[in-house]
Write a protein that holds these residues in place. Sequence first.
Motif, PDB file in Angstrom:
ATOM      1  N   PRO A  65       0.962  -1.121  -0.037  1.00 55.92           N
ATOM      2  CA  PRO A  65      -0.463  -0.222   0.273  1.00 55.92           C
ATOM      3  C   PRO A  65       0.520   1.145   0.269  1.00 55.92           C
ATOM      4  N   GLU A  66       0.338   2.263  -0.866  1.00 56.03           N
ATOM      5  CA  GLU A  66       1.498   3.341  -0.841  1.00 56.03           C
ATOM      6  C   GLU A  66       0.906   4.200   0.152  1.00 56.03           C
ATOM      7  N   GLU A  67      -0.001   4.006   0.583  1.00 52.07           N
ATOM      8  CA  GLU A  67      -0.508   4.831   2.120  1.00 52.07           C
ATOM      9  C   GLU A  67       1.104   4.624   3.637  1.00 52.07           C
ATOM     10  N   LEU A  68       1.894   3.436   3.332  1.00 56.34           N
ATOM     11  CA  LEU A  68       2.793   3.104   4.322  1.00 56.34           C
ATOM     12  C   LEU A  68       3.789   4.015   3.826  1.00 56.34           C
ATOM     13  N   PHE A  69       3.985   4.099   2.890  1.00 57.77           N
ATOM     14  CA  PHE A  69       5.330   5.165   2.041  1.00 57.77           C
ATOM     15  C   PHE A  69       4.977   6.251   2.613  1.00 57.77           C
ATOM     16  N   LYS A  70       4.058   7.068   2.222  1.00 58.89           N
ATOM     17  CA  LYS A  70       3.386   7.920   2.071  1.00 58.89           C
ATOM     18  C   LYS A  70       3.681   8.443   3.880  1.00 58.89           C
ATOM     19  N   ALA A  71       3.000   7.645   4.380  1.00 61.06           N
ATOM     20  CA  ALA A  71       3.363   7.712   6.196  1.00 61.06           C
ATOM     21  C   ALA A  71       4.517   8.003   6.654  1.00 61.06           C
TER      22      ALA A  71
END
Length: 302
Positions: free
Chosen positions: A190-196
Amino acid sequence: MPNSSDGKITDGPRGPKPRKMLSRRNIILYGTLIFVAIYYLVPLYVMIVTSLKGMPEIRLGNIFSPPIEVTFEPWVKAWAQACTGLNCDGLSRGFWNSVKITIPSVFVSIVIASINGYALANWRFKGANLFFTILIFGAFIPYQIMIYPLVILLRDLGLYTKLPGLILIHTIFGMPILTLLFRNYFTTIPEELFKAARVDGAGFWGIYFRVMMPMSLPIFAVAIVLQVTGIWNDFLFGVIYTKPENYPMTVQLNNIVNSVQGVKEYNVNMAATLLTGLVPLAIYFISGKLFVRGIAAGAVKG
């Protein structure tokens, strides 16, 4: 008729209809699986029982019969006594050469490919698509057409016939396909993990070591199995880019099996073949579950 909880009479048992064990689908499915399993296991069975027989028993001609008297002498001879040219030290020298070749080749190629795949999946730099296209193109070039240019390159580098030269070859040839595998796997995270992680202040290496690597054990298992199997079983590069004292185990096996001197010892040949295949087999069984998870989680997705 059974009663329901509200006092009403139901029409009968509910739920999915049980499937027949001997349905046409199951017969075809399990019949095919059993046939394929027998097809692959029968040669393995013959190799094992032959390696445990003495030559007098082998000359009787029944290759499928179990050994009347089990002997491990062929295994001992295959490991430490069989002659390969002028040397009569069996597969032992080739085994340690293969270990010296495989470990650094697998480690370096996987580390570089994982970083490449991570950068291509999460850090879009200028020219990333062109770089990825070149890598993919390199993954599908037949390596046979590059044999002679690589001989010239290794000769000019002073690495021809030396183990570091063969390690370099395996590392380079492994990186394109491994980069593809890692890139496809990292795109499924999930890209959200990278952004977080970026919001929390993590940089390129912080995200790679603290977020991506802990979540990527399955794809690392896939890469290890593919690389160990490919490098350990390689014959062509080993016989071309090394010399007799640096030959890997597969080249030693070929020299033992194809020896034209003396009596053809089929039990020793079978034992040597089994010894050569033990390492990739052990690696697969050790990382089997992670290997399946890595394939299922996107290792071969485009």
